[in-house]
Structure formats: C-alpha cells, structure tokens
Enzyme design. Structure first.
Site, PDB file in Angstrom:
ATOM      1  N   GLU A  97       0.859  -1.186   0.000  1.00 32.96           N
ATOM      2  CA  GLU A  97       0.000   0.000   0.000  1.00 32.96           C
ATOM      3  C   GLU A  97       0.896   1.237   0.000  1.00 32.96           C
ATOM      4  OE1 GLU A  97      -2.267   2.876  -0.249  1.00 32.96           O
ATOM      5  OE2 GLU A  97      -3.327   0.954  -0.264  1.00 32.96           O
ATOM      6  N   CYS A 130     -12.204   4.452   1.658  1.00 32.69           N
ATOM      7  CA  CYS A 130     -13.344   4.539   2.571  1.00 32.69           C
ATOM      8  C   CYS A 130     -12.913   4.919   3.980  1.00 32.69           C
ATOM      9  CB  CYS A 130     -14.100   3.212   2.592  1.00 32.69           C
ATOM     10  SG  CYS A 130     -15.542   3.236   3.683  1.00 32.69           S
ATOM     11  N   CYS A 185     -15.806   7.452   2.932  1.00 31.17           N
ATOM     12  CA  CYS A 185     -17.112   7.365   3.582  1.00 31.17           C
ATOM     13  C   CYS A 185     -17.048   7.452   5.100  1.00 31.17           C
ATOM     14  CB  CYS A 185     -17.824   6.094   3.148  1.00 31.17           C
ATOM     15  SG  CYS A 185     -16.819   4.606   3.135  1.00 31.17           S
ATOM     16  N   LYS A 215     -16.129  11.108   6.194  1.00 34.19           N
ATOM     17  CA  LYS A 215     -17.223  11.955   5.714  1.00 34.19           C
ATOM     18  C   LYS A 215     -18.462  11.773   6.583  1.00 34.19           C
ATOM     19  CE  LYS A 215     -19.014  10.636   1.934  1.00 34.19           C
ATOM     20  NZ  LYS A 215     -19.049  10.267   0.506  1.00 34.19           N
ATOM     21  N   TYR A 219      -6.737  -1.692  11.134  1.00 30.51           N
ATOM     22  CA  TYR A 219      -6.581  -2.472   9.909  1.00 30.51           C
ATOM     23  C   TYR A 219      -5.207  -3.114   9.843  1.00 30.51           C
ATOM     24  CZ  TYR A 219     -10.880  -1.412   7.334  1.00 30.51           C
ATOM     25  OH  TYR A 219     -12.185  -1.374   6.909  1.00 30.51           O
ATOM     26  N   TYR A 225     -23.492  11.621  -5.197  1.00 30.91           N
ATOM     27  CA  TYR A 225     -23.620  11.467  -3.744  1.00 30.91           C
ATOM     28  C   TYR A 225     -22.511  12.198  -2.991  1.00 30.91           C
ATOM     29  CZ  TYR A 225     -19.988   7.810  -3.607  1.00 30.91           C
ATOM     30  OH  TYR A 225     -18.807   7.131  -3.679  1.00 30.91           O
ATOM     31  N   ILE A 226     -21.285  12.208  -3.518  1.00 32.58           N
ATOM     32  CA  ILE A 226     -20.201  12.905  -2.828  1.00 32.58           C
ATOM     33  C   ILE A 226     -20.490  14.401  -2.786  1.00 32.58           C
ATOM     34  CG2 ILE A 226     -17.743  13.473  -2.895  1.00 32.58           C
ATOM     35  CD1 ILE A 226     -17.236  10.760  -4.160  1.00 32.58           C
ATOM     36  N   GLU A 272     -23.459  15.174  -0.363  1.00 31.01           N
ATOM     37  CA  GLU A 272     -23.122  14.985   1.048  1.00 31.01           C
ATOM     38  C   GLU A 272     -22.285  16.153   1.567  1.00 31.01           C
ATOM     39  OE1 GLU A 272     -23.346  10.097   1.179  1.00 31.01           O
ATOM     40  OE2 GLU A 272     -21.406  11.080   0.881  1.00 31.01           O
ATOM     41  N   ARG A 323     -23.194  20.197 -14.613  1.00 29.64           N
ATOM     42  CA  ARG A 323     -23.225  20.319 -16.066  1.00 29.64           C
ATOM     43  C   ARG A 323     -24.574  19.926 -16.654  1.00 29.64           C
ATOM     44  NH1 ARG A 323     -19.344  15.203 -17.832  1.00 29.64           N
ATOM     45  NH2 ARG A 323     -20.657  13.559 -16.952  1.00 29.64           N
ATOM     46  N   GLY A 343     -17.124  12.742  -9.891  1.00 29.48           N
ATOM     47  CA  GLY A 343     -16.977  11.311 -10.109  1.00 29.48           C
ATOM     48  C   GLY A 343     -15.564  10.824  -9.821  1.00 29.48           C
ATOM     49  N   ALA A 402     -27.087   4.394  -0.010  1.00 29.36           N
ATOM     50  CA  ALA A 402     -27.589   5.560   0.707  1.00 29.36           C
ATOM     51  C   ALA A 402     -26.789   6.790   0.326  1.00 29.36           C
ATOM     52  CB  ALA A 402     -27.507   5.335   2.221  1.00 29.36           C
ATOM     53  N   HIS A 419     -44.960   1.427  16.733  1.00 27.39           N
ATOM     54  CA  HIS A 419     -45.483   2.782  16.877  1.00 27.39           C
ATOM     55  C   HIS A 419     -45.038   3.419  18.188  1.00 27.39           C
ATOM     56  CE1 HIS A 419     -48.330   6.056  16.260  1.00 27.39           C
ATOM     57  NE2 HIS A 419     -48.706   5.906  17.532  1.00 27.39           N
ATOM     58  N   GLU A 430     -42.551   2.520  10.739  1.00 24.49           N
ATOM     59  CA  GLU A 430     -43.848   1.884  10.631  1.00 24.49           C
ATOM     60  C   GLU A 430     -44.563   2.245   9.332  1.00 24.49           C
ATOM     61  OE1 GLU A 430     -47.010   3.174  13.307  1.00 24.49           O
ATOM     62  OE2 GLU A 430     -45.870   5.011  13.730  1.00 24.49           O
TER      63      GLU A 430
END
Length: 448
Positions: free
Chosen positions: A35, A43, A48, A51, A99, A178-179, A182, A199, A263, A342, A437, A442
C-alpha cells in the site's frame, strides 16, 4: 506453490484488499499487501468513514437549534472547525492502526510502498525489489476526477477536503452525485454559503425521481443554491487567496473553496498491467470475469478499480469471494442485483432494488405505494420538511421490487428493509407485519 515468494500478493490495502488478504491467509495461503499511502483505503482514510463523521458533526447545528423547542436552553454556542477536523483525523489514525493489526494478526506481510505489476507472477516494489506470487490481486481503488478547465489547480477534491485549515464561508461544489450532495449538506449545516453547480439538470442520477425532487426542494429551502447546466469554466485566484468562479455564460462570483466532485475513475495509471497482457477498459478499469479474474489467469482485481460497483461493501464481498475461490475450495462470484445504497445528504435518502421507472421498463404492470409524512422530530422544530417512503411492487406477483426512502435515519431503516427485497417478500408480507409505533419505520407496513 512454494516456488514463489507468496501465494497471493495484493496491490492496494483498502477494504477489498485487506479482506481478500485476511481470508486467503485464514485458508493457509502466504499473503502480502503493498500500500503506497495508508492501510485502510479510500473509505477508511479519506472517504465514507471520515465523511460520515463530518455529517454527524454538522447535525449538531440543527439539534442545538431545535433544543429550545424541547425545553433546553443552550447559550454561547460556537463551532470550531479545527476541533471537528482533528477529531475526525484522529479516528482515521485509529482505524488505520486497527486495519494494520488485522493484517498482523493474520500473519499477512505488508509493504508501505508502491507496487507495480512486472509480469503474470511478479510485482516490483518502489524500492526496486521484485517479488513473485502465484496470484496477484489488484485492489487499488479509484481516484477523484478533475475536469480540465482554466484554474482547476486552485480547486480541491474529496481527498483534500478533510484537511481544510479553516472553515470556508463560501463553498462551490461542482457535481451532483452522492459525494457532492453529502459535502454540500455538511458545509450548509455548518453555516457556509453553498452553491452547487452541475453540467446537467439532474442530481443523484440513478436514484428514484421522487426522492431526487424531494431532496432538491428541501436543500433549496435550507439555503443551498443550485446552478444547473453550468459546468465550471474558469477559477481565478485573487490576491487575498479568495477565488472567482465562472460557470457557463454567467458572471463570475466569489468563493473561498471550490470542491470538485464530478466522479471517480479506477486508479490504474502506471500499474504495469500491460506487462501481463492486460488491456484496460475505456474508463481505465481492469476488465474481469464473474470471478474477478482478468485476461491473465494469475491476476485478479476487485473493488472500484474494476468499475463494476463503486461501494465498499461490494469490494469486501468481491475480495472475500476471490480468496474463497483461490484458496478455500469454494469458487464463487458476487451478486449485484440487490444492492442497498444511501446518500448521507441532509436529510439522507436510501434505496434498494428497482426505481419506479426501472420497474415499469422491466415488469410493465406495477403498483406504487407511497407515504408522504412529516417526521415527528420535525414537528416541534417548526420545520415543514416531509419524509417520503415508496414501495414499488410487481402487480402480478405482489413481490416488492424496490424500496426508496428520504427522511431522518432513512439509511438505518433501509438496511433491515433491504432484507425483504433480497428475500423476494411480497406487499402482503409487509401488510401482515405489525407496526412499531410511534416510529418512522412503521410507514413501511402501513401503506395501502
């Protein structure tokens, strides 16, 4: 497999690469990961997770404002961007360490440097070392796209937004995916003047039209300004470090930060795949088959670098499937037909299955059930914002084809509801379920 240094060498230490490494090692394979930036990938490090933490931080503005309606007196409210930013970055450090520990605990070697493919079974590290492996897995993820326009060097992407030295007063966001939505919501909630330029005239392409329209109405009421059919033409930096932005044929307007969120593309530049006879796709992606294998039998690829579905849970599933296929005696692929998603906009929206338009095209005769309601938490706050839930049903079989929601906590509710779509449950199954409820959830079982 003892003729090689490793059984599997993974290029990229993100969610997909780490999962594939851990599972392969659990099957007894000798595994290594390279890496070049930080273990955890987009992420965890600059996507994500941080964010979502910024979203949580920005929500306090709304909650504190509403507190007085519930009897709380809150005085002397101030906001310190540096505190929120640094707290988020510390949690990123914690997650990276976690990680890394996962790799160590599974006896996966990891190299903190860039690796490139040098042949079907060879990778070359930036330090010059050649390493051989029976299998090579490409999991390098994606990278933000920066369009070409005059002054784009003065703009930032989602990579840099987490490190802003101060909270800008005026933010321009290019894009309406979405980015973009958000971050527009985050900065708007924190008190910035936000202008979204796009655009086209469509935001959140691919989501149900009713949800997109509702989000546009609510965010405009919250003060976000939109300029559709107006891509950025030029960004000029002034002597005081502020910016002048020109979009379309309009007059320039000032900004402190221009965030480009148009994007992401697969991160394959200079990866050396041609040395193994692998040709990239039209978007720079690594083409693979159903089992994530490339045109070279010893090289596989998972996650955003394949440009199939750019979602962390999908990268994880693909990585797991590759490890099971190669080392677990369980060849399997990943299904993409019922993926919940989402947008953590404000308010958030969530979706699974077919939109109304997609369902009509695929099934013809459908039924659509909706619930348009005012969330209880908004009543005391004097907000007129309304939630919208939508069930798309096959008229012939009564099967739920899609669920679409916008409103507080929509993603949390949808995760459980997505099980119903995956299990091919019917509208009658929903109708037979007793409502919980009082709750927003519901509404899903009360539509008639």
């Amino acid at each position: 497999m003892t003729d090689n240094d490793y059984d599997q060498f993974v290029i990229g230490g993100g969610s997909g690469g780490v999962r594939a490494s851990r599972i392969a090692a659990s099957h007894g394979a000798r595994v290594a990961v390279a890496e070049e930036f930080r273990i955890g990938g987009t992420c965890v490090i600059r996507g994500c997770v941080p964010k979502k933490l910024l979203v949580y931080g920005s929500h306090f503005a709304e909650e504190l404002h509403d507190a007085s309606h519930y009897g709380w007196s809150v005085t002397g409210m101030t906001f310190d961007w540096n505190v929120l930013r640094d707290t988020v970055l510390r949690d990123v450090d914690r997650l990276e360490a976690a990680y890394t520990v996962t790799l160590d605990n599974n006896k996966v070697d990891h190299f903190k440097e860039r690796a490139e493919v040098a042949g079907p079974n060879t990778v070359t590290l930036a330090s010059g070392r050649d390493i051989t492996a029976k299998y090579i897995l490409i999991a390098t993820g994606g990278w933000p796209v920066m369009p070409h326009f005059e002054g784009n060097e003065h703009c930032i992407t989602s990579n840099e937004v987490f490190h802003l030295p101060s909270l800008p007063k005026r933010v321009v966001v290019q894009g309406a995916g979405y980015i973009a939505m958000e971050f527009a919501g985050i900065f708007n909630a924190l008190g910035c003047h936000v202008i979204v330029v796009n655009r086209s005239e469509t935001l959140l392409r691919g989501y149900d039209e009713a949800l997109r329209d509702r989000l546009l109405q609510i965010t405009m009421a919250r003060g976000i300004e939109y300029k559709f059919n107006c891509p950025i033409k030029r960004v000029e930096k002034l002597a005081d470090d502020s910016l002048m932005v020109t979009v379309g044929d309009q007059d320039p307007f000032p900004a402190d930060v221009v965030l480009v969120a148009t994007g992401r593309r697969p991160k394959t530049d200079g990866l050396g795949l041609e040395s193994a006879g692998i040709a990239l796709g039209k978007n720079g992606e690594v083409p693979v088959d159903d089992f994530s294998k490339t045109s070279c039998d010893s090289i596989y690829a998972v996650g955003d670098v394949t440009d199939r579905v750019q979602l962390t849970p999908i990268a994880i599933r693909e990585g797991h499937a590759v490890a099971d296929t190669l080392f677990g005696g369980n060849p399997r692929s990943t299904a993409y037909d019922c993926i919940p998603s989402a947008v953590f906009s404000q308010p958030p929206l969530a979706s699974v299955g077919l939109t109304e338009g997609q369902a009509r095209n695929a099934h013809g005769n459908i039924k659509v059930f909706t619930s348009d309601f005012r969330p209880m938490k908004n009543v005391f706050a004097s907000r007129q914002e309304r939630g919208l839930y939508k069930l798309v049903v096959d008229a012939g079989t009564d099967r739920i084809l899609g669920i679409h929601m916008i409103g507080p906590d929509a993603p949390e509710i949808l995760q459980a509801a997505a099980i119903a779509v995956q299990a091919k449950l019917t509208k009658a199954d929903f109708d037979a379920t007793v409502a919980l409820h009082p709750s927003m959830a519901e509404e899903l079982v009360l539509m008639r």
